[in-house]
Structure formats: C-alpha cells, structure tokens
Motif scaffolding. Structure first.
Motif, short mmCIF file in Angstrom:
data_model
loop_
_atom_site.label_atom_id
_atom_site.label_comp_id
_atom_site.label_asym_id
_atom_site.label_seq_id
_atom_site.Cartn_x
_atom_site.Cartn_y
_atom_site.Cartn_z
N LEU A 27 0.83 -1.21 0.00
CA LEU A 27 0.00 0.00 0.00
C LEU A 27 0.86 1.26 0.00
O LEU A 27 0.49 2.26 -0.60
CB LEU A 27 -0.93 0.01 1.22
CG LEU A 27 -2.11 -0.96 1.15
CD1 LEU A 27 -2.83 -1.01 2.49
CD2 LEU A 27 -3.08 -0.58 0.04
N SER A 30 1.89 2.09 -3.48
CA SER A 30 0.82 2.44 -4.41
C SER A 30 0.80 3.95 -4.66
O SER A 30 1.15 4.75 -3.81
CB SER A 30 -0.52 2.01 -3.82
OG SER A 30 -1.58 2.48 -4.62
N LYS A 32 -1.94 5.54 -5.20
CA LYS A 32 -3.17 6.07 -4.62
C LYS A 32 -2.97 6.29 -3.12
O LYS A 32 -2.06 5.75 -2.51
CB LYS A 32 -4.32 5.09 -4.84
CG LYS A 32 -4.67 4.92 -6.30
CD LYS A 32 -5.83 3.97 -6.48
CE LYS A 32 -6.15 3.80 -7.96
NZ LYS A 32 -7.20 2.83 -8.18
N HIS A 34 -3.71 5.58 0.48
CA HIS A 34 -4.25 4.48 1.29
C HIS A 34 -3.96 4.69 2.77
O HIS A 34 -3.77 3.73 3.51
CB HIS A 34 -3.65 3.15 0.85
CG HIS A 34 -4.05 2.73 -0.52
ND1 HIS A 34 -5.32 2.29 -0.83
CD2 HIS A 34 -3.35 2.67 -1.68
CE1 HIS A 34 -5.38 1.98 -2.10
NE2 HIS A 34 -4.21 2.20 -2.65
N SER A 37 -6.20 2.71 5.29
CA SER A 37 -5.93 1.27 5.26
C SER A 37 -4.60 0.96 5.93
O SER A 37 -4.49 0.00 6.70
CB SER A 37 -5.90 0.75 3.82
OG SER A 37 -7.16 0.94 3.22
#
Length: 50
Positions: A27, A30, A32, A34, A37
């Motif tokens: 994550l 990534s 994006k 996150h 999360s």
C-alpha cells in the motif's frame, strides 16, 4: 471500535504478521492514497505482537 486478536498457533500468528507487513508495504508503494488502510493494518499488526 475494539479489535482483539486471539491466535494460539505460533505459525498462524507468524503468517498473519508477515502478511500484514507485506500488505502495508504494498500500500505504501501504491500511487493512490491508502492512509486509512495503512493505519488500520498497522494497528492490527501492532496488536498481534502483544
């Protein structure tokens, strides 16, 4: 919210910890956002060491 982890099998606990660490790492790589999360997975990972 209360999260409680009860795992008596050390092999399963080790698998959980390594899986969470890999998920958090993926994550963070990534593109994006996150953050939520990553936060909750980190909290679960920390709880697993208690």
């Amino acid at each position: 919210m209360k999260i409680e982890i009860i795992i008596t099998d050390k092999e399963e606990l080790s698998y959980l910890q390594s899986s969470l660490a890999v998920a958090i790492h993926q994550l963070t790589l990534s593109e994006k956002n996150h953050e939520d999360s990553i936060y909750w997975l980190s909290q679960i990972l920390l709880l697993s060491y208690k």
